[in-house]
Design a protein around this motif. Structure first.
Motif, PDB file in Angstrom:
ATOM      1  N   LEU A 290     -48.051   8.200  11.562  1.00  0.00           N
ATOM      2  CA  LEU A 290     -48.163   7.350  10.384  1.00  0.00           C
ATOM      3  C   LEU A 290     -46.882   6.540  10.182  1.00  0.00           C
ATOM      4  N   LEU A 291     -45.726   7.158  10.411  1.00  0.00           N
ATOM      5  CA  LEU A 291     -44.451   6.453  10.302  1.00  0.00           C
ATOM      6  C   LEU A 291     -44.381   5.319  11.320  1.00  0.00           C
ATOM      7  N   ALA A 292     -44.831   5.570  12.539  1.00  0.00           N
ATOM      8  CA  ALA A 292     -44.837   4.513  13.559  1.00  0.00           C
ATOM      9  C   ALA A 292     -45.740   3.356  13.124  1.00  0.00           C
ATOM     10  N   GLN A 293     -46.904   3.673  12.542  1.00  0.00           N
ATOM     11  CA  GLN A 293     -47.801   2.622  12.043  1.00  0.00           C
ATOM     12  C   GLN A 293     -47.137   1.848  10.911  1.00  0.00           C
ATOM     13  N   ALA A 294     -46.466   2.574  10.011  1.00  0.00           N
ATOM     14  CA  ALA A 294     -45.788   1.932   8.882  1.00  0.00           C
ATOM     15  C   ALA A 294     -44.699   0.988   9.376  1.00  0.00           C
ATOM     16  N   ARG A 295     -43.906   1.446  10.326  1.00  0.00           N
ATOM     17  CA  ARG A 295     -42.844   0.584  10.880  1.00  0.00           C
ATOM     18  C   ARG A 295     -43.444  -0.645  11.547  1.00  0.00           C
ATOM     19  N   GLY A 296     -44.570  -0.471  12.229  1.00  0.00           N
ATOM     20  CA  GLY A 296     -45.238  -1.608  12.856  1.00  0.00           C
ATOM     21  C   GLY A 296     -45.697  -2.623  11.828  1.00  0.00           C
TER      22      GLY A 296
ATOM     23  N   VAL B 211     -46.712  13.892  -5.626  1.00  0.00           N
ATOM     24  CA  VAL B 211     -45.401  13.848  -4.986  1.00  0.00           C
ATOM     25  C   VAL B 211     -44.835  12.454  -5.241  1.00  0.00           C
ATOM     26  N   VAL B 212     -43.569  12.406  -5.673  1.00  0.00           N
ATOM     27  CA  VAL B 212     -42.911  11.137  -5.974  1.00  0.00           C
ATOM     28  C   VAL B 212     -41.565  11.118  -5.266  1.00  0.00           C
ATOM     29  N   VAL B 213     -41.376  10.091  -4.425  1.00  0.00           N
ATOM     30  CA  VAL B 213     -40.134   9.922  -3.682  1.00  0.00           C
ATOM     31  C   VAL B 213     -39.323   8.810  -4.348  1.00  0.00           C
TER      32      VAL B 213
ATOM     33  N   ALA C  89     -44.365  20.969   2.059  1.00  0.00           N
ATOM     34  CA  ALA C  89     -43.071  20.504   2.559  1.00  0.00           C
ATOM     35  C   ALA C  89     -43.236  19.483   3.687  1.00  0.00           C
ATOM     36  N   ASP C  90     -44.252  19.644   4.534  1.00  0.00           N
ATOM     37  CA  ASP C  90     -44.495  18.668   5.606  1.00  0.00           C
ATOM     38  C   ASP C  90     -44.869  17.306   5.028  1.00  0.00           C
ATOM     39  N   ASP C  91     -45.703  17.313   3.986  1.00  0.00           N
ATOM     40  CA  ASP C  91     -46.053  16.052   3.318  1.00  0.00           C
ATOM     41  C   ASP C  91     -44.793  15.404   2.745  1.00  0.00           C
ATOM     42  N   GLN C  92     -43.996  16.207   2.073  1.00  0.00           N
ATOM     43  CA  GLN C  92     -42.780  15.674   1.453  1.00  0.00           C
ATOM     44  C   GLN C  92     -41.879  15.034   2.502  1.00  0.00           C
ATOM     45  N   GLN C  93     -41.630  15.721   3.598  1.00  0.00           N
ATOM     46  CA  GLN C  93     -40.765  15.175   4.654  1.00  0.00           C
ATOM     47  C   GLN C  93     -41.347  13.902   5.246  1.00  0.00           C
TER      48      GLN C  93
ATOM     49  N   LEU D 123     -43.495  11.766   3.871  1.00  0.00           N
ATOM     50  CA  LEU D 123     -43.488  10.675   2.893  1.00  0.00           C
ATOM     51  C   LEU D 123     -42.076  10.178   2.628  1.00  0.00           C
ATOM     52  N   GLU D 124     -41.092  11.077   2.668  1.00  0.00           N
ATOM     53  CA  GLU D 124     -39.703  10.646   2.538  1.00  0.00           C
ATOM     54  C   GLU D 124     -39.299   9.754   3.702  1.00  0.00           C
ATOM     55  N   ALA D 125     -39.760  10.068   4.905  1.00  0.00           N
ATOM     56  CA  ALA D 125     -39.442   9.239   6.073  1.00  0.00           C
ATOM     57  C   ALA D 125     -40.065   7.850   5.937  1.00  0.00           C
ATOM     58  N   ILE D 126     -41.299   7.787   5.438  1.00  0.00           N
ATOM     59  CA  ILE D 126     -41.967   6.497   5.231  1.00  0.00           C
ATOM     60  C   ILE D 126     -41.233   5.698   4.157  1.00  0.00           C
ATOM     61  N   ALA D 127     -40.829   6.377   3.080  1.00  0.00           N
ATOM     62  CA  ALA D 127     -40.082   5.706   2.014  1.00  0.00           C
ATOM     63  C   ALA D 127     -38.748   5.178   2.549  1.00  0.00           C
TER      64      ALA D 127
END
Length: 161
Positions: A19-25, A117-119, A143-147, A149-153
């Protein structure tokens, strides 16, 4: 250019990596925060199960104001320090709430929301806003969701001039 969300596979951390790779794209070469927030809201909302809201609140110098999102209409303004979003903004810490009904001062924009969850979004010492996700399921976020979503943020913040 059209973009189609790919199916995520593997463990939850692997899915967030995809998902992070898609977001960066999606954000590559784009510095407009509204455009990137709109695309990220749509990407995350459609990629992750059991969400009823995903989006951004931006700090206007006084309070948080709703930005791009996916889901039902939301509260327009949130004071700093109020609710889950305002708490994340003032503490500079991600707020992962198992059951919003147990969070003191929770603001119920959508009565169906049960976990959140709010980042917080900071560029250096400057508050940009928050990235907010709600679910109709108690305990939806771990915790996996939090990590993830923090990376995406963080990737979103990196696009800002």
């Amino acid at each position: 250019m059209s973009f189609t969300s790919q199916t995520l596979s593997g463990s939850k951390p692997e899915q967030y990596g995809q998902l992070l790779a898609q977001a960066r794209g999606l954000m590559h070469g784009e510095t407009d925060r509204i455009a990137n927030a709109a695309n990220l809201s749509a990407l995350v909302y459609h990629a992750l199960p059991d969400l009823n809201w995903a989006g951004f609140y931006f700090y206007d110098g006084t309070e948080l104001v709703v930005g791009p999102f996916q889901g039902l209409p939301a509260c327009v303004r949130i004071a700093l320090g109020r609710g889950v979003c305002g708490t994340a903004a003032t503490t500079r810490q991600t707020q992962r709430v198992h059951d919003v009904e147990e969070f003191p001062g929770h603001i119920a924009c959508d009565a169906a929301s049960r976990s959140e969850v709010v980042v917080p979004l900071y560029k250096g010492d400057t508050l940009i806003g928050v990235f907010d996700l709600d679910s109709p399921k108690v305990g939806r976020f771990d915790a996996d969701d939090q990590q993830g979503l923090e990376a995406i943020a963080h990737a979103f913040i990196e696009t800002l001039p």
